[in-house]
Write a protein that holds these residues in place. Sequence first.
Motif, PDB file in Angstrom:
ATOM      1  N   HIS A   1      -2.184   5.183  20.910  1.00 52.80           N
ATOM      2  CA  HIS A   1      -0.906   4.877  21.542  1.00 52.80           C
ATOM      3  C   HIS A   1      -1.072   4.764  23.054  1.00 52.80           C
ATOM      4  CE1 HIS A   1       0.603   6.722  17.741  1.00 52.80           C
ATOM      5  NE2 HIS A   1       1.339   5.640  17.805  1.00 52.80           N
ATOM      6  N   TYR A   2      -2.310   4.775  23.523  1.00 50.38           N
ATOM      7  CA  TYR A   2      -2.583   4.830  24.955  1.00 50.38           C
ATOM      8  C   TYR A   2      -3.176   3.520  25.452  1.00 50.38           C
ATOM      9  CZ  TYR A   2      -1.820   9.724  24.077  1.00 50.38           C
ATOM     10  OH  TYR A   2      -1.268  10.901  23.687  1.00 50.38           O
ATOM     11  N   GLN A   3      -2.378   2.778  26.187  1.00 49.04           N
ATOM     12  CA  GLN A   3      -2.814   1.492  26.716  1.00 49.04           C
ATOM     13  C   GLN A   3      -3.962   1.666  27.690  1.00 49.04           C
ATOM     14  OE1 GLN A   3      -2.307   0.367  30.088  1.00 49.04           O
ATOM     15  NE2 GLN A   3      -3.271  -1.588  29.648  1.00 49.04           N
ATOM     16  N   ARG A   4      -4.049   2.806  28.347  1.00 48.51           N
ATOM     17  CA  ARG A   4      -5.086   2.998  29.362  1.00 48.51           C
ATOM     18  C   ARG A   4      -6.502   2.899  28.792  1.00 48.51           C
ATOM     19  NH1 ARG A   4      -2.371   8.015  29.608  1.00 48.51           N
ATOM     20  NH2 ARG A   4      -3.355   9.521  28.215  1.00 48.51           N
ATOM     21  N   LEU A   5      -6.662   3.054  27.475  1.00 45.61           N
ATOM     22  CA  LEU A   5      -7.974   2.859  26.865  1.00 45.61           C
ATOM     23  C   LEU A   5      -8.454   1.425  27.026  1.00 45.61           C
ATOM     24  CD1 LEU A   5      -7.805   4.948  23.585  1.00 45.61           C
ATOM     25  CD2 LEU A   5      -9.093   5.444  25.650  1.00 45.61           C
ATOM     26  N   LEU A   6      -7.506   0.511  27.217  1.00 48.40           N
ATOM     27  CA  LEU A   6      -7.880  -0.894  27.394  1.00 48.40           C
ATOM     28  C   LEU A   6      -8.587  -1.137  28.721  1.00 48.40           C
ATOM     29  CD1 LEU A   6      -4.782  -2.690  25.900  1.00 48.40           C
ATOM     30  CD2 LEU A   6      -6.941  -2.135  24.809  1.00 48.40           C
ATOM     31  N   ASP A   7      -8.580  -0.130  29.613  1.00 44.07           N
ATOM     32  CA  ASP A   7      -9.364  -0.234  30.838  1.00 44.07           C
ATOM     33  C   ASP A   7     -10.857  -0.159  30.525  1.00 44.07           C
ATOM     34  OD1 ASP A   7      -7.014  -0.350  32.283  1.00 44.07           O
ATOM     35  OD2 ASP A   7      -7.030   1.789  32.776  1.00 44.07           O
ATOM     36  N   TYR A   8     -11.184   0.401  29.355  1.00 42.44           N
ATOM     37  CA  TYR A   8     -12.577   0.609  28.973  1.00 42.44           C
ATOM     38  C   TYR A   8     -12.995  -0.188  27.741  1.00 42.44           C
ATOM     39  CZ  TYR A   8     -11.584   4.535  31.995  1.00 42.44           C
ATOM     40  OH  TYR A   8     -11.177   5.302  33.053  1.00 42.44           O
ATOM     41  N   ILE A   9     -12.041  -0.482  26.874  1.00 43.93           N
ATOM     42  CA  ILE A   9     -12.319  -1.180  25.626  1.00 43.93           C
ATOM     43  C   ILE A   9     -11.439  -2.424  25.577  1.00 43.93           C
ATOM     44  CG2 ILE A   9     -12.190  -1.048  23.113  1.00 43.93           C
ATOM     45  CD1 ILE A   9     -12.480   2.028  23.480  1.00 43.93           C
ATOM     46  N   VAL A  10     -12.046  -3.577  25.434  1.00 45.57           N
ATOM     47  CA  VAL A  10     -11.278  -4.824  25.371  1.00 45.57           C
ATOM     48  C   VAL A  10     -11.178  -5.237  23.900  1.00 45.57           C
ATOM     49  CG1 VAL A  10     -11.154  -7.229  26.088  1.00 45.57           C
ATOM     50  CG2 VAL A  10     -12.086  -5.503  27.648  1.00 45.57           C
ATOM     51  N   PRO A  11      -9.973  -5.165  23.322  1.00 42.29           N
ATOM     52  CA  PRO A  11      -9.832  -5.505  21.903  1.00 42.29           C
ATOM     53  C   PRO A  11      -9.807  -7.013  21.675  1.00 42.29           C
ATOM     54  CG  PRO A  11      -7.703  -4.951  22.815  1.00 42.29           C
ATOM     55  CD  PRO A  11      -8.713  -4.721  23.916  1.00 42.29           C
ATOM     56  N   ASP A  12     -10.249  -7.395  20.492  1.00 45.71           N
ATOM     57  CA  ASP A  12     -10.103  -8.789  20.088  1.00 45.71           C
ATOM     58  C   ASP A  12      -8.674  -9.048  19.632  1.00 45.71           C
ATOM     59  OD1 ASP A  12     -12.817  -9.459  20.522  1.00 45.71           O
ATOM     60  OD2 ASP A  12     -13.341  -8.561  18.602  1.00 45.71           O
ATOM     61  N   PHE A  13      -8.087  -8.051  18.967  1.00 48.39           N
ATOM     62  CA  PHE A  13      -6.725  -8.161  18.451  1.00 48.39           C
ATOM     63  C   PHE A  13      -6.007  -6.834  18.624  1.00 48.39           C
ATOM     64  CE2 PHE A  13      -9.377 -10.977  15.889  1.00 48.39           C
ATOM     65  CZ  PHE A  13      -8.729 -12.186  16.094  1.00 48.39           C
ATOM     66  N   VAL A  14      -4.687  -6.910  18.737  1.00 44.19           N
ATOM     67  CA  VAL A  14      -3.822  -5.732  18.762  1.00 44.19           C
ATOM     68  C   VAL A  14      -2.857  -5.869  17.589  1.00 44.19           C
ATOM     69  CG1 VAL A  14      -2.022  -4.513  20.041  1.00 44.19           C
ATOM     70  CG2 VAL A  14      -4.009  -5.435  21.258  1.00 44.19           C
TER      71      VAL A  14
ATOM     72  N   ALA B   1      -0.715  -5.500  24.059  1.00 43.53           N
ATOM     73  CA  ALA B   1      -0.784  -4.089  24.459  1.00 43.53           C
ATOM     74  C   ALA B   1      -0.175  -3.886  25.835  1.00 43.53           C
ATOM     75  CB  ALA B   1      -2.225  -3.603  24.429  1.00 43.53           C
ATOM     76  N   PHE B   2      -0.440  -4.802  26.748  1.00 43.46           N
ATOM     77  CA  PHE B   2       0.145  -4.697  28.085  1.00 43.46           C
ATOM     78  C   PHE B   2       1.659  -4.906  28.037  1.00 43.46           C
ATOM     79  CE2 PHE B   2      -4.274  -6.117  28.978  1.00 43.46           C
ATOM     80  CZ  PHE B   2      -4.690  -4.966  29.623  1.00 43.46           C
ATOM     81  N   GLU B   3       2.102  -5.810  27.198  1.00 45.02           N
ATOM     82  CA  GLU B   3       3.541  -6.046  27.041  1.00 45.02           C
ATOM     83  C   GLU B   3       4.221  -4.818  26.449  1.00 45.02           C
ATOM     84  OE1 GLU B   3       6.608  -9.403  25.259  1.00 45.02           O
ATOM     85  OE2 GLU B   3       4.487  -9.522  24.741  1.00 45.02           O
ATOM     86  N   LEU B   4       3.587  -4.183  25.475  1.00 41.85           N
ATOM     87  CA  LEU B   4       4.143  -2.958  24.889  1.00 41.85           C
ATOM     88  C   LEU B   4       4.237  -1.851  25.924  1.00 41.85           C
ATOM     89  CD1 LEU B   4       2.268  -2.984  21.479  1.00 41.85           C
ATOM     90  CD2 LEU B   4       4.728  -3.295  21.824  1.00 41.85           C
ATOM     91  N   GLU B   5       3.247  -1.749  26.778  1.00 39.66           N
ATOM     92  CA  GLU B   5       3.265  -0.740  27.839  1.00 39.66           C
ATOM     93  C   GLU B   5       4.434  -0.972  28.783  1.00 39.66           C
ATOM     94  OE1 GLU B   5       1.689   2.541  30.104  1.00 39.66           O
ATOM     95  OE2 GLU B   5       1.306   1.864  28.072  1.00 39.66           O
ATOM     96  N   GLU B   6       4.681  -2.232  29.093  1.00 38.33           N
ATOM     97  CA  GLU B   6       5.745  -2.586  30.033  1.00 38.33           C
ATOM     98  C   GLU B   6       7.138  -2.513  29.408  1.00 38.33           C
ATOM     99  OE1 GLU B   6       7.163  -6.677  32.100  1.00 38.33           O
ATOM    100  OE2 GLU B   6       5.075  -6.107  32.469  1.00 38.33           O
ATOM    101  N   ARG B   7       7.281  -3.040  28.195  1.00 35.10           N
ATOM    102  CA  ARG B   7       8.601  -3.195  27.574  1.00 35.10           C
ATOM    103  C   ARG B   7       8.932  -2.149  26.525  1.00 35.10           C
ATOM    104  NH1 ARG B   7       9.025  -9.129  25.360  1.00 35.10           N
ATOM    105  NH2 ARG B   7      11.115  -8.407  24.898  1.00 35.10           N
ATOM    106  N   GLY B   8       7.942  -1.433  26.043  1.00 33.75           N
ATOM    107  CA  GLY B   8       8.179  -0.508  24.948  1.00 33.75           C
ATOM    108  C   GLY B   8       8.149  -1.239  23.621  1.00 33.75           C
ATOM    109  N   TYR B   9       8.546  -0.539  22.561  1.00 30.06           N
ATOM    110  CA  TYR B   9       8.463  -1.096  21.213  1.00 30.06           C
ATOM    111  C   TYR B   9       9.784  -1.680  20.711  1.00 30.06           C
ATOM    112  CZ  TYR B   9       3.812   0.819  20.637  1.00 30.06           C
ATOM    113  OH  TYR B   9       2.483   1.069  20.769  1.00 30.06           O
ATOM    114  N   ASP B  10      10.850  -1.551  21.466  1.00 31.65           N
ATOM    115  CA  ASP B  10      12.153  -2.014  20.984  1.00 31.65           C
ATOM    116  C   ASP B  10      12.168  -3.501  20.672  1.00 31.65           C
ATOM    117  OD1 ASP B  10      13.267   0.490  20.965  1.00 31.65           O
ATOM    118  OD2 ASP B  10      14.182   0.288  22.955  1.00 31.65           O
ATOM    119  N   PHE B  11      11.468  -4.303  21.438  1.00 30.69           N
ATOM    120  CA  PHE B  11      11.482  -5.751  21.166  1.00 30.69           C
ATOM    121  C   PHE B  11      10.775  -6.066  19.850  1.00 30.69           C
ATOM    122  CE2 PHE B  11       7.305  -5.640  23.070  1.00 30.69           C
ATOM    123  CZ  PHE B  11       6.623  -6.726  22.558  1.00 30.69           C
TER     124      PHE B  11
END
Length: 64
Positions: free
Chosen positions: A13-26, A43-53
């Motif tokens: 649930h932690y977007q900050r892991l993407l600073d170290y691991i670049v996923p092919d898919f989310v 993942a970046f959009e979820l961090e910014e907007r949350g999951y409501d959308f």
Amino acid sequence: MRNKDNAVLLVTHYQRLLDYIVPDFVHVLYNGAHRKICTKELAFELEERGYDFIKSEVNVGEEA
């Protein structure tokens, strides 16, 4: 660890892991069901907007 012969599945649930691991898919799961797949930008959009959308895109009353 990742190469042409294997894959890595990372659940977080932690977007900050993407600073170290670049996923092919989310992938997004909601109420126990797979709801959305996209590129790492999701993942970046979820961090910014949350999951409501995401919830608004699916029938939140739908049984998984």
